[in-house]
Scaffold this active site. Structure first.
Site, PDB file in Angstrom:
ATOM      1  N   TYR A 255      34.329  41.586  48.020  1.00 22.99           N
ATOM      2  CA  TYR A 255      34.832  42.552  48.707  1.00 22.99           C
ATOM      3  C   TYR A 255      33.727  43.312  49.719  1.00 22.99           C
ATOM      4  O   TYR A 255      33.937  44.191  50.439  1.00 22.99           O
ATOM      5  CB  TYR A 255      35.062  43.922  47.627  1.00 22.99           C
ATOM      6  CG  TYR A 255      36.454  44.228  47.660  1.00 22.99           C
ATOM      7  CD1 TYR A 255      37.225  43.510  46.652  1.00 22.99           C
ATOM      8  CD2 TYR A 255      36.887  45.453  48.214  1.00 22.99           C
ATOM      9  CE1 TYR A 255      38.574  43.833  46.333  1.00 22.99           C
ATOM     10  CE2 TYR A 255      38.402  45.653  48.197  1.00 22.99           C
ATOM     11  CZ  TYR A 255      39.045  45.187  47.145  1.00 22.99           C
ATOM     12  OH  TYR A 255      40.335  45.432  46.896  1.00 22.99           O
TER      13      TYR A 255
ATOM     14  N   LYS B  79      33.695  36.745  34.774  1.00 22.19           N
ATOM     15  CA  LYS B  79      34.255  35.415  34.860  1.00 22.19           C
ATOM     16  C   LYS B  79      32.855  34.726  34.640  1.00 22.19           C
ATOM     17  O   LYS B  79      32.677  33.518  35.658  1.00 22.19           O
ATOM     18  CB  LYS B  79      35.111  35.132  35.756  1.00 22.19           C
ATOM     19  CG  LYS B  79      35.922  33.732  35.734  1.00 22.19           C
ATOM     20  CD  LYS B  79      37.174  33.772  34.996  1.00 22.19           C
ATOM     21  CE  LYS B  79      37.762  32.385  34.839  1.00 22.19           C
ATOM     22  NZ  LYS B  79      38.810  32.237  33.842  1.00 22.19           N
TER      23      LYS B  79
ATOM     24  N   ASP C 150      39.564  46.450  40.961  1.00 27.30           N
ATOM     25  CA  ASP C 150      40.945  46.540  41.811  1.00 27.30           C
ATOM     26  C   ASP C 150      42.035  46.136  41.193  1.00 27.30           C
ATOM     27  O   ASP C 150      43.188  46.884  41.089  1.00 27.30           O
ATOM     28  CB  ASP C 150      40.435  45.929  43.084  1.00 27.30           C
ATOM     29  CG  ASP C 150      41.621  45.929  44.339  1.00 27.30           C
ATOM     30  OD1 ASP C 150      42.136  47.296  44.235  1.00 27.30           O
ATOM     31  OD2 ASP C 150      41.912  45.212  44.938  1.00 27.30           O
TER      32      ASP C 150
ATOM     33  N   ASP D 112      40.436  37.157  32.530  1.00 27.14           N
ATOM     34  CA  ASP D 112      41.878  36.740  32.260  1.00 27.14           C
ATOM     35  C   ASP D 112      42.340  37.225  30.813  1.00 27.14           C
ATOM     36  O   ASP D 112      43.519  37.849  30.654  1.00 27.14           O
ATOM     37  CB  ASP D 112      42.189  35.089  32.534  1.00 27.14           C
ATOM     38  CG  ASP D 112      41.052  34.463  32.144  1.00 27.14           C
ATOM     39  OD1 ASP D 112      39.897  35.002  31.651  1.00 27.14           O
ATOM     40  OD2 ASP D 112      41.012  33.048  32.141  1.00 27.14           O
TER      41      ASP D 112
END
Ligand code: NAD
Length: 363
Positions: free
Chosen positions: A125, A192, A249, A225
């Site tokens: 971002y 992740k 987000d 996930d």
């Protein structure tokens, strides 16, 4: 407690009407405010040559607290998002978004109650991007191919994902402090790291280190996930989720959907130079001036602001009054009704009337 000086940025689109409704219920708690009303956004561009004039920032630097309505980001004008600029200028590095199911809302499950703490200043971002085909992009692709054995296709665009030790340390420590101050028991770090070892892996390693300095609050981590699936299947096992910018987000919108939509999703952007309280949703331009949208996301952001100001009894009574109006269901906007064109839906200002009546009934 004494009076509180607060910067009020009504914003544009539906901003002014939902802020007016929120100011009304905040004042009905009996807490006294000195509102410093400041305009920002497209409507001040012509007058000041910028959508975020310096005097607006100065007001927040002085009061340290702002309640803000949404501000439209026009597409393709080269005009930087005021919302992003505000976060950067004031170093509002932590975004706090509670996900709480109020009885009577269209909740995915009852009893949902967890909080997302999103890092607000780095990650993919950060806005460091290179457009496909430009000289800079081609140069960077060349450079990367000499530094790494991985090949990048020449017709690629690039977005850079920086995650730092200092940025990670301060957000994870913020999540622990938030947990401690709000009676929460566990921080779950979302990442992740199995794929992005040098960014998410760094975030996780720093998180584990910060956790050793905060042994009174439990700590665990989840791969993003799996986190999404867990939130749908077993949300009650989670308390405070600490996320890098992008995952925060996405999970925030997942959370908003679980509690009946954007009309009930509050937020706070907190940093070293102040705190800005605002709903998760945007300016919903098609409803501007129509007295139709739900003011409760801003009202609930106001509840977070009252807690931040140390006005705990007022925060509790405003939250209970809003919860009672939701549960009763007769004075709610269209988005809380089973069908969007339900004739029983009321307008923005009637929701404020109902919340004020509940607050008065308690006096
Ligand atoms: P949006 O959140 O403004 O609206 C999307 C839809 O969600 C609306 O059409 C409406 O159906 C529903 N909705 C939103 N808020 C609601 C409410 N309070 N009550 C009932 N229904 C509600 O999203 P968008 O259309 O993508 O964005 C519009 C503008 O807002 C864009 O310019 C965007 O950049 C800006 N924006 C600003 C902020 C901010 O100020 N922090 C945040 C997000 C988007």
């Amino acid at each position: 407690m004494g009076r509180h000086a607060v910067t009020l940025i009504p914003g544009d689109g539906v901003g002014p009407e939902i802020c007016e409704a929120s100011v009304r219920v905040l004042e009905a708690t009996g807490v006294q405010f000195d509102w410093d009303v400041q305009q920002a956004g497209e409507n001040v561009m012509e007058r000041y040559g910028t959508p975020l004039p310096e005097h607006v920032l100065d007001s927040i630097r002085r009061t340290q607290v702002a309640l803000k309505g949404p501000i439209t980001t026009p597409v393709g004008t080269g005009f930087r998002s005021v919302n992003v600029a505000l976060r950067q200028e004031l170093e509002l590095y932590a975004c706090v978004r509670p996900v709480k199911a109020y009885a009577g809302a269209r909740n995915l499950r009852e009893g949902l109650d967890f909080v997302i703490v999103r890092e607000n200043s780095e990650d993919i971002y950060a806005g460091i991007e290179f457009e496909k085909g430009t000289a800079d992009c081609e140069r960077l692709i060349q450079e990367i191919s000499t530094l790494s054995r991985k090949r990048i296709r020449p017709d690629s665009g690039l977005s850079i994902k920086p995650i730092s030790v200092s940025g990670s340390e301060r957000i994870v420590q913020f999540a622990f402090d938030y947990a401690r101050e709000n009676g929460r028991k566990k921080v779950t770090l979302v990442h992740k790291a199995n794929i992005m070892k040098h960014t998410d892996g760094l975030f996780l390693a720093v998180g584990r280190e910060v956790a050793t300095r905060n042994p009174d609050v439990a700590f665990e981590d989840r791969i993003v996930d799996n986190m999404c699936m867990q939130l749908v299947l077993r949300p009650s096992e989670y308390d405070v989720l600490c996320c890098p910018n992008l995952y925060g987000d996405i999970i925030s919108d997942l959370g908003a959907g679980m509690i009946g939509g954007l009309g009930l999703a509050p937020g706070a952007n907190i940093g070293t130079n102040g705190a800005v309280f605002e709903a998760t949703h945007g300016s919903a331009p098609k409803y501007a001036g129509k007295n139709r949208v739900n003011p409760m996301a801003v009202m609930l952001s106001g509840v977070l602001m009252l807690r931040h100001l140390g006005e705990i009894p007022a925060a509790d009574s405003l939250e209970s009054a809003i919860a009672a109006v939701i549960e009763d269901g007769s004075a709610v906007t269209y988005d809380l009704k089973p069908s969007r064109d339900d004739p029983g839906a009321v307008g923005t200002s009637e929701v404020a009337d109902a919340v004020v009546d509940r607050l008065k009934a308690r006096d």
